[in-house]
Structures are given as structure tokens and as C-alpha cells.
Design a protein around this motif. Sequence first.
Motif, mmCIF file in Angstrom:
data_model
loop_
_atom_site.group_PDB
_atom_site.id
_atom_site.type_symbol
_atom_site.label_atom_id
_atom_site.label_comp_id
_atom_site.label_asym_id
_atom_site.label_seq_id
_atom_site.Cartn_x
_atom_site.Cartn_y
_atom_site.Cartn_z
ATOM 1 N N LYS A 1 62.324 66.676 11.495
ATOM 2 C CA LYS A 1 61.475 67.829 11.802
ATOM 3 C C LYS A 1 60.022 67.407 12.044
ATOM 4 C CE LYS A 1 64.043 71.456 9.511
ATOM 5 N NZ LYS A 1 64.099 72.033 8.156
ATOM 6 N N PRO A 2 59.453 66.549 11.183
ATOM 7 C CA PRO A 2 58.093 66.065 11.478
ATOM 8 C C PRO A 2 57.982 65.394 12.840
ATOM 9 C CG PRO A 2 58.673 65.521 9.230
ATOM 10 C CD PRO A 2 59.887 66.139 9.841
ATOM 11 N N TRP A 3 59.010 64.653 13.262
ATOM 12 C CA TRP A 3 58.959 64.045 14.596
ATOM 13 C C TRP A 3 58.758 65.110 15.659
ATOM 14 C CZ3 TRP A 3 64.070 60.777 13.909
ATOM 15 C CH2 TRP A 3 63.787 59.656 13.100
ATOM 16 N N LEU A 4 59.570 66.168 15.556
ATOM 17 C CA LEU A 4 59.516 67.210 16.576
ATOM 18 C C LEU A 4 58.182 67.961 16.525
ATOM 19 C CD1 LEU A 4 63.148 68.634 16.506
ATOM 20 C CD2 LEU A 4 62.161 66.881 17.976
ATOM 21 N N ARG A 5 57.755 68.273 15.284
ATOM 22 C CA ARG A 5 56.488 69.000 15.176
ATOM 23 C C ARG A 5 55.326 68.142 15.666
ATOM 24 N NH1 ARG A 5 58.717 71.607 10.195
ATOM 25 N NH2 ARG A 5 58.259 69.689 9.091
ATOM 26 N N GLY A 6 55.371 66.848 15.331
ATOM 27 C CA GLY A 6 54.319 65.937 15.794
ATOM 28 C C GLY A 6 54.251 65.906 17.312
ATOM 29 N N THR A 7 55.436 65.885 17.932
ATOM 30 C CA THR A 7 55.475 65.894 19.395
ATOM 31 C C THR A 7 54.848 67.175 19.931
ATOM 32 O OG1 THR A 7 57.570 64.743 19.185
ATOM 33 C CG2 THR A 7 56.992 65.535 21.367
ATOM 34 N N ALA A 8 55.149 68.277 19.249
ATOM 35 C CA ALA A 8 54.625 69.563 19.710
ATOM 36 C C ALA A 8 53.102 69.609 19.617
ATOM 37 C CB ALA A 8 55.232 70.693 18.896
ATOM 38 N N PHE A 9 52.521 68.895 18.665
ATOM 39 C CA PHE A 9 51.056 68.814 18.607
ATOM 40 C C PHE A 9 50.534 67.821 19.642
ATOM 41 C CE2 PHE A 9 51.382 70.246 14.070
ATOM 42 C CZ PHE A 9 50.597 71.373 14.219
ATOM 43 N N GLY A 10 51.164 66.676 19.689
ATOM 44 C CA GLY A 10 50.604 65.558 20.453
ATOM 45 C C GLY A 10 50.613 65.776 21.944
ATOM 46 N N PHE A 11 51.732 66.234 22.478
ATOM 47 C CA PHE A 11 51.856 66.294 23.933
ATOM 48 C C PHE A 11 50.846 67.251 24.575
ATOM 49 C CE2 PHE A 11 54.131 67.879 27.787
ATOM 50 C CZ PHE A 11 53.898 66.756 28.553
ATOM 51 N N PRO A 12 50.816 68.537 24.136
ATOM 52 C CA PRO A 12 49.858 69.431 24.808
ATOM 53 C C PRO A 12 48.407 69.038 24.560
ATOM 54 C CG PRO A 12 51.129 70.598 23.116
ATOM 55 C CD PRO A 12 51.668 69.228 23.173
ATOM 56 N N ILE A 13 48.080 68.633 23.347
ATOM 57 C CA ILE A 13 46.675 68.308 23.086
ATOM 58 C C ILE A 13 46.292 67.036 23.848
ATOM 59 C CG2 ILE A 13 44.997 67.688 21.299
ATOM 60 C CD1 ILE A 13 46.418 69.576 19.423
ATOM 61 N N GLY A 14 47.230 66.091 23.943
ATOM 62 C CA GLY A 14 46.962 64.889 24.725
ATOM 63 C C GLY A 14 46.740 65.210 26.192
ATOM 64 N N ALA A 15 47.378 66.283 26.653
ATOM 65 C CA ALA A 15 47.242 66.650 28.066
ATOM 66 C C ALA A 15 45.896 67.295 28.356
ATOM 67 C CB ALA A 15 48.365 67.604 28.474
ATOM 68 N N LEU A 16 45.201 67.779 27.322
ATOM 69 C CA LEU A 16 43.885 68.383 27.539
ATOM 70 C C LEU A 16 42.886 67.286 27.883
ATOM 71 C CD1 LEU A 16 43.662 70.832 24.514
ATOM 72 C CD2 LEU A 16 44.159 71.383 26.894
ATOM 73 N N PRO A 17 42.023 67.554 28.858
ATOM 74 C CA PRO A 17 41.088 66.502 29.262
ATOM 75 C C PRO A 17 40.232 65.959 28.117
ATOM 76 C CG PRO A 17 41.122 68.239 30.897
ATOM 77 C CD PRO A 17 41.984 68.701 29.768
ATOM 78 N N ALA A 18 39.877 66.779 27.138
ATOM 79 C CA ALA A 18 39.082 66.257 26.032
ATOM 80 C C ALA A 18 39.868 66.349 24.723
ATOM 81 C CB ALA A 18 37.761 67.005 25.920
#
Lengths: 166, 322, 499
Positions: free
Chosen positions: C252-269
Motif C-alpha cells: 500500500k505505501p508503494w502505491l500511495r507513494g506513487t500517487a504522491f510522486g508522479f503528479p507532483i513530479g510532473a509539476l514544473p516546480a
Amino acid sequence: MSNAQPVPMSRVQPRTHIDVAGVVIALLLLVLAGMVWWDMTKLQILSPYDLGPKVMPIVVAIGLTLLALGNGVGALQGNLPARDSLDWKPIILILGGLAALIVLIAIGGGFMIGTAILFATTSAAFGRRAFLTDLLIGAVISVFVYLLFGKLLTLSLPAGPLEHLL
Amino acid sequence: MIHFRPSLSRTLIVAATALFATSAFAQSELKLMAPAAPGGGWDQTARSMQQVLMQSGLTKSVQVTNVPGAGGSIGIAQLVNNSKGDGNQLMVNGFVMMGALLTNKSPVTLEQVTPIARLTAEAEAIVVPLNSPIKSVQDLVTAIKADPSKVRWAGGSAGGVDHIAAGLFAKTAGADPTKINYIPFSGGGEALAAILGGKVTAGISGLGEFESQIKAGKLRLIAVTAPTQREGMATPTLKDQGVDLEITNWRSVVAPPGISADQKKTLTETIDKMVKSPAWQEVLKQKGWDDAYLSGDEFAAFLKAENDRVHEVLTSIGLVKS
Amino acid sequence: MEAFTSLASGLSVAIQPMNLLFALIGVLLGTAVGVLPGIGPALTVALLLPITFKLDPAGSIIMFAGIYYGGMYGGSTTAILINTPGESASMATALEGNLMAKAGRGGPALATSAIGSFVAGTIATLGLTLLAPYLVEVAVSFGPEDYFALMVVAFVTVSATFGDSPVRGLTSLFIGLLLGLIGIDILSGQSRLSFGVPELYDNVEVTTLAVGLFAVGEALYVASRRHIHEEKLEAVRGSLWMTKEDWKRSWKPWLRGTAFGFPIGALPAGGAEIPTFLSYATEKRLTKHPDEFGKGAIEGVAGPEAANNASAAGTLVPLLTLGLPTSATAAMMLAGFQQYGLNPGPLLFAEQPALVWGLIASLFIANAMLLVLNLPLVGLWVKLLAIPQPWLYAGILVFATMGTIAANPSPVELIMLTIFGVLGFLMRRFDFPIAPVVVGLILGPIAESQLRRALSISLGDPMVLLQSPISATLLGIAVIALIAPFALKNLGRFKAVED
């Protein structure tokens, strides 16, 4: 909020003894707050709608002042966590190794000798008594790193007499 | 625009084998300082120079060192204080260093170094979001004259070339440069996102930062600040549109103070040969840098004039106190 | 699906033997540099550009992808094993990961980090394949006010790293905020707290602070207590491999971590640090083993590691769709494209589909390769901890200083490292939590500059924070996150009464 009250931990303790180190920490925080404030007074707003560079320092200075109070109250009540006794010798050894490295780089002695010394002093700080062997190990590691980063990736590592030989 | 250059890599490999070929070195050894961290513009310039100088056999050994920090203030201090009279030392620098030295109140100034040559330059581009009511330079001039603080500029760091160009634009347009609403962003991507997202009135930065967006029709180019149009791209200059302003982000090389006239001559000749070599021309093309070669006394005079201009703008923006 | 056929053809490019070799060289190099703090993938790619010029575009770009992901792996490995985060994005991993390693659970920590990275990287790369065009619209519409609101959310969750005393936690945080003031103020160009030292104008480097506090500080602390408390490191206690329980607690932490990381990483800043903290805080709040946090909880490794890797893939969204480089490494990859005369930008997908899909496919390959390489190596890595303690700590200090020197060969940077080391030692001795200092350094300057940008753009109107729907939503989340623990506590009390 930053002015959270320190939680009185042990009410059973009848007499409170003042924690001197804790008081010093509180005073240091107060000094830091003063420094931030003083530095802030020299700044100015240059752009018409900019909030300005002063706001954040003001927030930090006020926060640190409140925290100094919080820490100070805790120290005066003497309810800080217990501390073990301290062995200064290893600390001096490690910091000495770091200082040697800094000085050697600053005067152009290169990083290899410094790194070897740091390796040996740290190892000694952790109780080993084979200074020369460790010096040698440290030197081997630094040669390896120099070849990898200095030669392969052409990074400019601080060079001294030893580096020029390679 | 896509062009593969298979022949180029072959040229380079051939050139690389010439590396060990003997030739008469006017400058057998050269130390090249990039006053920035590896990877940045000055570092890339230094490393490209190293590549060309060694491959073309102009210099036997070229060593690049990085002295990062404070927009080059640390590097130039080291050049002036530790390398005085060293005829084998060069430092890469550029427009940005001028602003940094002035705003950082650096004790060392560019007047202390020995100018050698200007190498490259990049035009600044002024762009607006596609849905912006501003369609031309004149629209922007009208807007900034009406109220300079309502025109929101997005660009690079405060006191950098983008900021200075925005200040000069306001001044040339007849508005008060002290009132410009310039918003510095860290990193090209962030400023570009703000412009694409329509958060600001206009964006100002190197043409290269915006080029692909302009070509894809996602941004409207209003003007470039270069003296002439760019080949192969519709880039109206400010001058064409009635605003008398020219500013480019140039890069140059300088030598330490106190070198002899002979040493200066040798260095100048080495750089001259490098700039005229086909390998250097290839580098310019590959990196998208515009040739802006200028050497000798003309470069020294240019440097002085630029310094005066930058000093004046930064003072009027408020970053430098008189 | 068109995207999948494109991806399949990309995969066929990436699995050509030569390209596999480049991917292998890339991941090995990336891991090697990721291990050293201060030298990251961006620097490596920058220095390799002239060399790779002789390779064909596909090969070298595949190699860069390998370096990128390899660097992330290397950074986490040292964070877990020797408490020396190689990149600022591995800082959250060090918190629980190193505690696990010290408790003899380094094997599972490394395994959950490797598998979590793989899972997150794979999902995020899939996200890149399918969602990039939509996500990028949102990313570009994210304004400074929205970033500020995101920072507010991050600040609210920071208390997860505070330990048990709010006063001490806040003290640490404010020291971090103070350090964040040092240097040139990005919006006004004026220097703060620099005292005329030019080396201080460039702000405090996050890796210097993290390595100083974590690695140097700990070496000093452990050495000073050797006479009373011999630290015993057992390289392996229990299973070297993840147990069934570990798997159950990790997925579950893997999935939740992905859910945080991917969209925020896609933000320019957006960056990689913020999602790792958000993930850490979330896992700490949701865990069924709250007592283990602070002693080495596997959730605290699994989540941030997944977030870290997913954000790396997220960064490629603006890069490939708009040509926006939003991290140092992305900027170097852009330079890599440019040296082949390829113009990254809105047209790249249309004009060079083979290359773009080849790159995306090679990310899959690099990820799989890292998993295959790293899992069998877990046993070997943990053996590092069996090195005699004097050599282990001496090696840590050499690595810490070496990384600092290589990135910036100035004595001033080393002096800062030493000062932060002493600070870390004192904070351990007087029982102040370490992590909030680094969090303050990272979040403080971003929050400040984004708020000031937002107000400059709105011509001074603070209502912009509520008028933007994204910002208003995020601020709402922050308020809920702030109140929820108290509300839950009260609920818990009711339950206790009922019992």
C-alpha cells in the motif's frame, strides 16, 4: 502555532534543578533571533507589489524568540531528557581530521593527503590503533576516487603535489 | 527542425586522432577557469574550448577548473588575487557576471582583468501568452507607459540579463524603470510554465529557452533584442519596431591582471585561431550559440561600455546603491 | 490503444543488444555517482555529454535514462546503509531506512526500496504513456499561489518528523527556516544573513546540510558515546529477504507513494523532495504499527522510495510534452536531445515518435535492470555493515567529504559540512529531532518565493489564494489535516470510554 506551551512532564518531582545547557540553548536561540532581525533591517523592498524580503526573516525571528522562551521554560523547570557523559577525545580526533582536510585544501595541499588523514583519525576515534595502516587505506581510497572522478568525469578536484603525480 | 549530422561525428573522431599529432604550440599549456559549477553555460563554453583547442592542436594541454559561486564573484576574485601575471590562465565570463559583481558589492571588478575576446552571444526574446491582447511591441510600450507595475514580467534571477533587459525596455519605452513588476523564477522551466499558463503579461529570456514553444505556436514572439534578425526564423528586432534597444547575453574570455604584452598577444592569437577553426564553428552550430567574436581593444571598449550601462540600469532598478 | 503500440515499438528499440548494453552502463554509472552525496545524475550526464556525442542518439539517451534511475537507487542505498542520503530526495528514506539497517533489517529495507522503486517507476511510466497530454495541462495551470498552498499542506504534515516534543520539533524546523534565509533572496536579489561571504550567496546546499547533520553528526555522536554504549551492528537479523508480513506492509505505501510522486513530479516546480515527505507523513499517520516509527518501520521506507522514483518519471511529462526541463537532470537530458539537433518541445512527440517511445521504453528497461541487479546484491550491500566499525565510519566521512569536494572544490563548503556535523551532534545530544531542519531548509524558501510571486502577479491581492480552485482545495486539505488528529483523538477517547 510556534508558541506551543511546553508540556509539564513530571509533576511528582518536588524540587526542580535548572538545566544549564538548556538555558544556554535558549539564549543561543535568542541570539539567532536577534541576528536575523538585525540582518533584516538592512533589506528593502524593490518591486512595487513584492511582499518584500523582510517578511520571512520577521517570521523566523519571532518564531525563534517564542521558541527560545519555550526552551528556556523547559530548562528552568529542569525537565529535559537525561544525557550521558561525554568522551571528548574521539570528537577532537574527528574534527581534527576534518580541519586537516580543510586546511590542506585551502593551502593547495590537495585532497588526497587530507582524505587519508581524515580516514585515519576517524578510525582512531573509533578505537583502532593502527594509524599508519589506516593512513594507507585512506590514501588508496582517495587515489581510486581521484581516478574515477578526476580522470573519467574530468571534475576538478582540489589538486596538490600528490595529485600532480598521477 | 531536425538535422542529423552523421558526418560530424566522423569529423570529430578524425579530429580526435589528431590530438596527439605534434605541431608547434604557441601556447603549450592553458588553464581555463569556469567560474561556475560543471554543467552550466560557462562550464560548457570552457569545456568546448578545451575540446577545440586540444583537437586542433593549438594547445597541448588544456585544463578546465570549476570555481562556482555567487554568479562568478568567487571565480574572478581567485583570478585577480591568485593568478596575477600568469600568462597561461584564462577565465570564461559573461554578461551575467557584471550584474552579479555589482549587486554583490564585489571588491574585485572586471576593470582589473585583462580582456581577451568576446566569443558568443544570445539574443533575449520577449514573448507573450497566445491569448494576450498584446500583439506587438507598440502594444507593450503602451501598456508599460500607462502603468509599468501592471505589466508582469517573468524571467530569470534578479539582477540577471533578463531583469536588466526588462528594466532597459521600460526605460527606452519612456516608463519609470523603478516601477517595473519583474518576477524572477528559478530555472527556465518554471518561468516558461508561468508564461504558458498565462499567469504573467510577458516573458523575457534567452531566445533558446522559448524557441521550440514559439515554433510550435504556443507562445507569441513580440521581439528579440539582437541587432539583427536571426537566420531561418522570423524574429523581428526591437529596433525594427521603433524601440531603440539592443542587448545580448554574451560570453567572453579574460586573462588575469598583470600579464605582459607578449603574453596577452599569444593568448589573443590562440583564441583567434580557435574561433576561426572549423571545429569551433561546428561547436557553435551544435550548441546553438551565435558567433559574436570581438577581440583586442574593441572588446575592451565594449566591456567598459556594457559595464557602465549595466551599472546605470541596476542603480535605477534599485539593486545597486548609486 | 495507440500509445501501447507505440510503446511496444519503443521496447523493440530498447531491447536491441547494443542499447541494452548502454542501459547497463548507464545504471551502473548512475548507481556509482548516486552513492556519493553532492554528485548527482545531472552532473554525471553533463560531464558525459561530450563523450556520448559519438554514440547514436537512441543509445546515449537510453544511457542517460539509466543514469537517472541508477542515481536514485544509489542515493537510497547509502541512505539506508550508512545514513548518508546521496540526493536530497533520499532524505526521507534515510529516516526509517537506516534505523532498519541498524536493527539488522537492512535486507528487507533495501528490498522494499528496490521493489517499491520498480513498482512506482513502472506505474509512473505507464502514467507517462497514457496521461502525459492531460496531466501537462494541469501542470501548466498550476500557478505560484497553488504551489504556496501545496507548501502549506507540506508544512502541516511536517509534524510527522517532530518526535514527541512540539517545542523541540518546532525549534529544529525554525533552525532550518533560518538556514533557508541564507543567501541571495531570489525575488529581490539582495543577500540575507551572508555577512559579505560570497560563498554564502548561493544558499545552503540541501545535500551538504543533510550529509552534515545525518552522517557527520552521527559519527561524532556514536564516537563520543563509545565508552559507555558500544554500538553493536548486526548486519543481518532474521530474514535477509522480505517476509510475508513485510510484503503486506509495503504494497500500500508503494502505491500511495506513487500517487504522491508522479503528479507532483510532473509539476514544473514540484520536485522530488515534497512528495517523499508527504508520503512519509502519510505512512506514519496510517500505519498499524505507530510504535515502530522512530525504530525502523518498513512503511517509512517503502512509501518515500516509491514517491521518489515516481517523481522522476513525472518530471518527464513536461519535458517530453512541452520541452520544459523541470529538474537539473531533465535539463541535462534536454541538452542531450539538443546535441543531436532534436528540438524537444511540443512537437517532439509528433516529429520523433521512435526516439521518445524508445526513451520511455528504456525507462522500463532501466527499472527492470536495476531490480535484477540490485536484489541479488542486497546480501552483498548489507555486508557493508559488517565492516569493522572504525573503518565503516571513516569510510562514511571520506565519502561525505569527497562528494562535497567534487561538487564544489572550496574549503568553505567543507567548513559548512563540518559546522552542520557539529550541529547534528549537538542536536542528538540534546534530543532535538534532525529531519525538521532539512525540511525547513527545503520548504521555507519555496513557500516564501511562491507566495511573493503569487502576490506580485495578483498586484498585491491576497484573495488570489482562495480564488484559485487548486489553491483553495489544497488549503482546505491543510486545514483538515491540521484539525483531524485532534478530532480523531477525541473520537478515540469516546471509544475508550465506551470500552
